[in-house]
Design an enzyme around this catalytic site. Structure first.
Site, PDB file in Angstrom:
ATOM      1  N   HIS A 130       0.760  -1.028  -0.087  1.00 27.67           N
ATOM      2  CA  HIS A 130       0.001   0.148  -0.031  1.00 27.67           C
ATOM      3  C   HIS A 130       0.858   1.391   0.044  1.00 27.67           C
ATOM      4  O   HIS A 130       0.322   2.341  -0.332  1.00 27.67           O
ATOM      5  CB  HIS A 130      -1.005  -0.096   1.099  1.00 27.67           C
ATOM      6  CG  HIS A 130      -0.344   0.024   2.524  1.00 27.67           C
ATOM      7  ND1 HIS A 130      -0.270  -0.829   3.259  1.00 27.67           N
ATOM      8  CD2 HIS A 130      -0.041   1.415   3.236  1.00 27.67           C
ATOM      9  CE1 HIS A 130       0.333  -0.151   4.393  1.00 27.67           C
ATOM     10  NE2 HIS A 130       0.552   1.131   4.425  1.00 27.67           N
ATOM     11  N   ASP A 161       0.384  -7.513   1.088  1.00 32.14           N
ATOM     12  CA  ASP A 161       0.668  -6.163   1.314  1.00 32.14           C
ATOM     13  C   ASP A 161       2.114  -5.918   1.475  1.00 32.14           C
ATOM     14  O   ASP A 161       2.777  -5.203   2.218  1.00 32.14           O
ATOM     15  CB  ASP A 161      -0.045  -5.662   2.461  1.00 32.14           C
ATOM     16  CG  ASP A 161       0.024  -4.067   2.671  1.00 32.14           C
ATOM     17  OD1 ASP A 161       0.231  -3.377   1.988  1.00 32.14           O
ATOM     18  OD2 ASP A 161      -0.682  -3.585   3.706  1.00 32.14           O
ATOM     19  N   SER A 239       4.239   2.556   8.171  1.00 30.17           N
ATOM     20  CA  SER A 239       4.046   1.276   7.210  1.00 30.17           C
ATOM     21  C   SER A 239       5.292   0.964   6.379  1.00 30.17           C
ATOM     22  O   SER A 239       5.977   1.698   5.723  1.00 30.17           O
ATOM     23  CB  SER A 239       3.070   1.646   6.258  1.00 30.17           C
ATOM     24  OG  SER A 239       1.933   1.881   6.806  1.00 30.17           O
TER      25      SER A 239
END
Length: 630
Positions: A130, A161, A239
């Site tokens: 992402h 992911d 992230s």
């Protein structure tokens, strides 16, 4: 293969407004919805950050957990701090993303953001999918350096992911010691989360412990895979950063709990290793599907019916997917008692470590495409063993495909009616999912239909009067002929020569379009609503491919190379949609020079500029919407 449709709305990283949880495996009750950590929520249109991100953007505090006090101070033999070498391999990922509006895919937007990453063997940078999805420009900046290096996406696994990047300068980080992968951490094991959250430009390190390991719905695509919960602070921008324990990577920071405090999730090393093994053949296959659905057998009456005693446990097969590995090998009513030698409990879980249980489908996730899974079953009171080979990605068994990235959504406008293939992105954009559409998410493709077609909305005009309030209609027939997929639908409309094009939805509900009138009024309608192309780039490329043979054949027949101009018009009735004039918009810089002088029929503005392309992923595997893993 995920089995229950769970639709949620969450914040996506780097300005994407929302992302769904797609099909969750077996569990009817979804877990607490986690949230992907964007780097810069202020750039996200129509998005509202969670509680921890709505405060003033100061550097995130160290998690207040016991681990903060008990985490040992690590000192090397030479007196140095090994954490410094870890920090050297942590990077900040600067990204420019180009995204499209799902239900108005002719509209797009670019936005900037950042995430985190880590350098691993092979001079590759591991981060979240992402963070890297829909990228048009990527730069990598290492901790303690100001210089940025342009990078590209090498592999991307949306369902996991995870993404692998590489700097275009091959020598950029050749002297950096790559981080090593460790084992799956134990409960209460101390961890440190490294990354670049909002509130500052320097590296942040937070501490905590592993508090839970189970299958969770990854917010990026809704894939249901193993995840580890930690109480270390994971904030926007973290992230893709490494989660470290004992000097090794035990996970990659992924998302935080929604409306919770100090609950974050990381992608553990078994999933990371699965992706690294997957790409050994230089493409991303994803996760396979065994081909059947099951339900728990905790109900006493059910257990008595099937003759299960107290010493027997298992789960009941209730659906078989046609042409799947289980077809003709597993039967409805079979009781599955073991998977790869692991005993399956009545609630569908398996003890993977003493006292720790996880859904049995985790063992399906750990297999690669082409490998066999062994099951023990009870059929009519008799024990049997069955081996099933995972033959293709799970998404191939879904009629409604998962979310898509790195490409413009497919669409086609005719007479002011907007048509799209039905996929999870479209469902997520609806204000409530009609029951008929929701039911399709459980279905698999068959000989009659491999893809559903939906009329998402209407661009109101006098020629489509009385249809203005119609939307989310499943189109089943064109002029009485059944539609197999979106390409078939598109070709049928294009090839129609009748006065009227009749579209039939469920229960024979009809939409009638005057074909000639639609062709004449199309440019006006598109201009009125600011639509620069009546079809997506992939359909424009298809039209040009179809037209190309005609352009070549004509000169051969005339024996002179001069008359090449006119044959560029699409082979199907050119009048249907005025956009064929813009075939120059093929995603790769189309080498089709013959398109120089488009047919004068076209009055519509040229389609979107070809500058908008998917991220520079050299491998074809990037494109696909996430497949359906376990």
């Amino acid at each position: 293969m995920r089995q229950t449709t769970i639709i949620t709305s969450t914040l996506l990283c780097l300005g994407l407004a929302s992302s769904p949880n797609l099909l969750a495996e077996i569990s009817i009750n979804p877990p607490v919805t986690p949230q992907v950590q964007p780097a810069n929520p202020s750039t996200a249109p129509n998005a509202t950050a969670p509680n921890e991100a709505t405060t003033e953007p100061t550097a995130p505090p160290v998690a207040t957990s016991l681990a903060t006090d008990i985490l040992p101070e690590i000192t090397a033999a030479d007196g140095s701090d090994p954490r410094e070498k870890i920090k050297d391999a942590v990077v900040k990922v600067h990204i420019v993303q180009h995204t499209y509006e799902t239900l108005s895919p002719w509209n797009s937007d670019s936005q900037k953001g950042s995430g985190s990453g880590l350098i691993i063997a092979g001079n590759l940078i591991l981060t979240n999918a992402h963070v890297a999805s829909d990228a048009t420009f990527l730069e990598i900046q290492r901790h303690s350096e100001t210089k940025r290096y342009e990078a590209e996406v090498v592999y991307i696994s949306h369902e996991s992911d995870l993404a692998l990047l590489r700097t275009k300068d091959a020598n950029a980080y050749k002297d950096v010691t790559p981080l090593e992968l460790g084992d799956l951490p134990k409960m209460q094991q101390s961890v440190e989360v490294y990354g670049f959250p909002i509130g500052g430009n320097t590296l942040s390190v937070t501490r905590g412990v592993v508090s839970r390991i189970e299958k969770q719905n990854y917010v990026h695509t809704g894939e249901n895979l193993m995840a580890a919960q930690v109480d270390a602070a994971i904030n926007f921008g973290n992230s893709g950063g490494p989660v470290i324990s004992d000097g090794k990577v035990v996970g990659v920071a992924m998302q935080s709990g929604f409306l919770t405090e100090n609950i974050g999730y990381m992608i553990p090393t078994p999933i990371i290793r699965h992706v690294l093994d997957d790409i050994k053949d230089h493409k991303v296959d994803g996760y396979g599907f065994h081909g059947f659905l099951t339900q728990s057998m905790e109900n006493p009456a059910m257990r008595r019916k099937y003759g299960l005693g107290e010493d027997h446990t298992g789960i009941l097969v209730h659906k078989i997917y046609k042409n799947s590995p289980a077809d003709n090998k597993i039967q409805i009513g079979d009781i599955v008692t073991q998977i790869d030698g692991h005993k399956i409990e009545n609630n569908g879980t398996v003890e993977f470590r003493p006292g720790e249980f996880i859904d049995h489908t985790h063992y399906i996730d750990m297999h690669q495409i082409g490998q066999d899974i062994k099951f023990k079953i009870i059929r009519s009171g008799q024990a049997q063993e069955v081996a099933l080979r995972l033959d293709k990605p799970g998404k191939e068994y879904l009629l409604v495909k998962p979310n898509q990235y790195d490409k413009q959504p497919t669409y086609f406008i005719f007479g002011g009616l907007v048509f799209m293939p039905l996929n999870q992105d479209v469902i997520d954009s609806m204000e409530g999912t009609p029951a008929r559409i929701g039911a399709l998410t459980y279905e698999s493709p068959d000989e009659k239909r491999s893809e559903a077609v939906i009329m998402t909305k209407v661009l109101p005009a006098d020629i489509n009067k009385d249809y203005h309030h119609d939307n989310d209609l499943l189109i089943e027939k064109v002029n009485g002929e059944t539609v197999r997929d979106f390409r078939d639908f598109y070709n049928k409309v294009q090839a129609s020569v009748s006065d009227f094009v009749t579209l039939q939805a469920a229960d024979d509900y009809q939409l009638v379009i005057d074909r000639k009138e639609a062709i004449e009024r199309q440019p006006e309608i598109l201009t009125q609503y600011g639509v620069n192309a009546d079809r997506s780039k992939d359909l424009q490329a298809l039209d040009q491919t179809v037209a190309q043979p005609a352009a070549i054949a004509a000169p051969a027949a005339v024996a002179t190379p001069a008359p090449v101009a006119a044959p560029v018009v699409p082979a199907v009735p050119a009048p249907v949609v005025p956009a064929p004039a813009a075939p120059a918009v093929v995603v790769p810089p189309a080498p089709a020079a013959p398109v120089a002088t488009p047919a004068p029929v076209v009055v519509v503005p040229a389609p979107v500029a070809p500058a908008v392309v998917a991220p520079p992923v050299p491998a074809a595997p990037v494109a696909p919407a996430p497949s359906v893993g376990g």
